[in-house]
Design an enzyme around this catalytic site. Structure first.
Site, PDB file in Angstrom:
ATOM      1  N   SER A 220       7.046 198.733  65.545  1.00 13.70           N
ATOM      2  CA  SER A 220       6.069 199.799  65.753  1.00 13.70           C
ATOM      3  C   SER A 220       5.613 200.435  64.450  1.00 13.70           C
ATOM      4  O   SER A 220       4.730 201.270  64.446  1.00 13.70           O
ATOM      5  CB  SER A 220       6.687 200.896  66.633  1.00 13.70           C
ATOM      6  N   CYS A 221       6.219 200.027  63.339  1.00 14.24           N
ATOM      7  CA  CYS A 221       5.941 200.704  62.078  1.00 14.24           C
ATOM      8  C   CYS A 221       4.725 200.143  61.377  1.00 14.24           C
ATOM      9  O   CYS A 221       3.936 200.874  60.811  1.00 14.24           O
ATOM     10  CB  CYS A 221       7.155 200.602  61.148  1.00 14.24           C
ATOM     11  N   GLY A 222       4.577 198.830  61.368  1.00 16.65           N
ATOM     12  CA  GLY A 222       3.453 198.234  60.671  1.00 16.65           C
ATOM     13  C   GLY A 222       3.553 198.432  59.175  1.00 16.65           C
ATOM     14  O   GLY A 222       4.575 198.150  58.576  1.00 16.65           O
TER      15      GLY A 222
ATOM     16  N   CYS B  55       3.754 201.115  57.267  1.00 14.26           N
ATOM     17  CA  CYS B  55       4.105 202.469  56.883  1.00 14.26           C
ATOM     18  C   CYS B  55       4.516 202.537  55.419  1.00 14.26           C
ATOM     19  O   CYS B  55       5.239 201.688  54.933  1.00 14.26           O
ATOM     20  CB  CYS B  55       5.251 202.980  57.740  1.00 14.26           C
TER      21      CYS B  55
END
Length: 286
Positions: A114-116, A118
């Site tokens: 879910s971070c991609g 970041c």
């Protein structure tokens, strides 16, 4: 190849009454991506279309932009006692002359699904590494064409039907026809898989297309659209403020809260055939 779904026992409680059941869950496993033998990143993903995921990730990083930039993608032996393949480690070979990513862009750390991107991504970084511009893309859509996309996306989500636990990214052409759909436990992975499919088909830049998302529109997903040359991005949920900033600067049409016949157009409204008057200016504070 790893499994996409698993069956697991559970207890369902309805109106206070428990009953033993078996549920179908989406699989989440780590994938290590290596570049010319050197570890680059680890992401949690749903197995399947792993080569697309690796290729799309490299497009998002500005490392590759066409199929010829990649000479090979192969699975490596996993860390099992017998040395068998776990299909959780990939190595990508680049063509001669394709530069390795700068040390500041490398991902030698754990990245959640879910971070991609970041921590690394910024407006300046996208402006520096983007290979194409989308502002001049002349494609136009009607609100009715855009409004039809969520149902088309949902109808194509085969694994979601069994698990209810996957994000989806769909690529549609100017006629509203679905070109490609990818599902993954991570929304960023779903988009990377889609972009990876496109680069391996030598379709970049993706002029005249719409990227339809099953969730929200984050900055990282807008960045991936820019890097792939996608002029329109639509999502069923909200965009972030930085996603809107990037869309406005790069010329991407950004649509959020696309549900039924309603939608919010946050940037690039000129690509939609809107007959309504311009939005009423906000009153000055105070």
């Amino acid at each position: 190849m790893g499994r996409v779904t698993v069956r697991t026992p559970m207890v369902r409680v309805r109106d206070g009454e428990p009953s033993a059941r078996v549920d179908t869950l989406v699989v989440e496993e780590p994938l290590e991506i290596r570049l010319k033998g050197k570890p680059l990143t680890i992401t949690m993903r749903t197995p399947g279309h792993d080569f697309d995921l690796a290729a799309g990730f490299l497009v998002s990083e500005g490392v590759v932009r066409r199929a010829a930039d990649i000479t090979a993608i192969r699975y490596c032996a996993g860390a099992t006692a017998d040395g068998s393949n776990t299909y959780n480690v990939l190595d990508v070979s680049l063509a001669e002359g394709v530069a390795m990513p700068e040390a500041t862009l490398e991902r030698n750390f754990y990245t959640t699904s879910s971070c991609g991107l970041c921590g690394k991504a910024s407006l300046d970084a996208v402006r520096t590494i983007a290979h194409w511009t989308v502002a001049e893309d002349p494609v136009r859509f009607t609100p009715e064409q855009i409004a039809a996309l969520p149902d088309k996306l949902r109808a194509a989500q085969k694994v979601f039907d069994r698990t209810g636990g996957l994000h989806a990214a769909g690529l549609f052409d100017a006629d509203g026809e679905l070109l490609c759909l990818r599902e993954d436990v991570g929304r960023h992975n779903a988009v990377d898989k889609l972009v990876g499919w496109a680069v391996q088909q030598d379709r970049l830049p993706l002029r005249g297309t719409v990227l339809m998302l099953s969730g929200r529109a984050s900055f990282e997903l807008t960045q991936k659209a820019v890097m792939a040359g996608i002029p329109v991005m639509a999502a069923v949920s909200a965009p972030s403020s930085l996603a809107v900033d990037l869309a406005e600067e790069s010329g991407v049409t950004l649509i959020g809260f696309l549900r039924g016949t309603t939608m919010n157009v946050y940037a690039g409204r000129d690509r939609l055939n809107l007959e309504a008057a311009s939005p009423t200016p906000m009153a000055a504070p105070g």
